[in-house]
Design a protein around this motif. Structure first.
Motif, PDB file in Angstrom:
ATOM      1  N   GLY A  13       0.788  -1.216   0.000  1.00  0.00           N
ATOM      2  CA  GLY A  13       0.000   0.000   0.000  1.00  0.00           C
ATOM      3  C   GLY A  13       0.820   1.266   0.000  1.00  0.00           C
ATOM      4  N   SER A  38       4.347   3.732  -1.059  1.00  0.00           N
ATOM      5  CA  SER A  38       4.822   4.386  -2.277  1.00  0.00           C
ATOM      6  C   SER A  38       6.337   4.456  -2.303  1.00  0.00           C
ATOM      7  N   VAL A  40       0.069  -2.226 -13.711  1.00  0.00           N
ATOM      8  CA  VAL A  40       0.499  -1.046 -12.949  1.00  0.00           C
ATOM      9  C   VAL A  40      -0.272   0.216 -13.328  1.00  0.00           C
ATOM     10  N   GLY A  82      -2.640   3.170 -13.421  1.00  0.00           N
ATOM     11  CA  GLY A  82      -3.350   3.819 -12.333  1.00  0.00           C
ATOM     12  C   GLY A  82      -2.575   3.848 -11.027  1.00  0.00           C
ATOM     13  N   ARG A  83      -1.491   3.093 -10.952  1.00  0.00           N
ATOM     14  CA  ARG A  83      -0.674   3.058  -9.726  1.00  0.00           C
ATOM     15  C   ARG A  83       0.725   3.626  -9.942  1.00  0.00           C
ATOM     16  N   PHE A  84       1.287   3.415 -11.133  1.00  0.00           N
ATOM     17  CA  PHE A  84       2.646   3.868 -11.430  1.00  0.00           C
ATOM     18  C   PHE A  84       2.585   5.012 -12.440  1.00  0.00           C
ATOM     19  N   MET A 110       5.719   5.064  -7.879  1.00  0.00           N
ATOM     20  CA  MET A 110       4.934   3.863  -7.629  1.00  0.00           C
ATOM     21  C   MET A 110       4.098   4.078  -6.369  1.00  0.00           C
ATOM     22  N   SER A 111       2.833   3.820  -6.472  1.00  0.00           N
ATOM     23  CA  SER A 111       1.963   3.936  -5.312  1.00  0.00           C
ATOM     24  C   SER A 111       1.043   2.718  -5.275  1.00  0.00           C
ATOM     25  N   GLY A 112       0.369   2.537  -4.166  1.00  0.00           N
ATOM     26  CA  GLY A 112      -0.496   1.371  -4.022  1.00  0.00           C
ATOM     27  C   GLY A 112       0.259   0.081  -4.239  1.00  0.00           C
ATOM     28  N   LEU A 113       1.468   0.047  -3.729  1.00  0.00           N
ATOM     29  CA  LEU A 113       2.337  -1.105  -4.003  1.00  0.00           C
ATOM     30  C   LEU A 113       1.769  -2.383  -3.419  1.00  0.00           C
ATOM     31  N   LYS A 114       1.978  -3.471  -4.171  1.00  0.00           N
ATOM     32  CA  LYS A 114       1.481  -4.788  -3.796  1.00  0.00           C
ATOM     33  C   LYS A 114       2.646  -5.754  -3.679  1.00  0.00           C
ATOM     34  N   ASP A 124       4.591  -6.602  -6.697  1.00  0.00           N
ATOM     35  CA  ASP A 124       5.499  -5.613  -7.276  1.00  0.00           C
ATOM     36  C   ASP A 124       6.941  -5.829  -6.828  1.00  0.00           C
TER      37      ASP A 124
END
Length: 124
Positions: free
Chosen positions: A15, A17, A64, A66-68, A83-87, A90
């Motif tokens: 979650g 960044s 990725v 919408g997240r990167f 990078m955001s909303g990392l899972k 990733d």
């Protein structure tokens, strides 16, 4: 001698960044399209994102979007990957790449220059 040096990797919670940077030297940066690839343990290297010379065109792998966000600063000879909303998926070594041919940047084949990578590790 051309060098691409990635930085900004590290351990981050799911979650979170991170912003990766790719500092280029030894080439006319504004004449190269830039890309980010990643390789997870036991997996092949995959395309993540690309940006054209002027930054006017960008592409992302679906996973990725919408997240990167890929960007570049031609005055600083640097490309970035926000990078955001990392899972956990990733988690990988992230590589930057430079090539004057945009199709090569997005395919990963025939790329002129690669960096040595920076590790991004997600902790759950």
């Amino acid at each position: 001698q051309v060098q691409l040096v990635e930085s900004g990797g590290g351990v981050v919670q799911a979650g979170g960044s991170l912003t990766l940077s790719c500092a280029a030297s030894g080439l006319t940066f504004s004449r190269y399209h830039m890309g980010w690839f990643r390789q997870a343990p036991g997996s092949a290297r995959e395309f993540v994102a690309a940006i054209s010379w002027t930054g006017g065109i960008t592409d992302y792998v679906d996973s990725v979007k919408g997240r990167f966000t890929i960007s570049r600063d031609n005055a600083k000879n640097t490309a970035y990957l926000q990078m955001s909303g990392l899972k956990p998926a990733d988690t990988a070594v992230y590589y930057c790449a430079a090539d004057p041919n945009y199709s090569e940047i997005t395919s990963g084949y025939g790329i002129d220059y690669w960096g040595k990578g920076t590790l991004v590790t997600l902790s759950s």
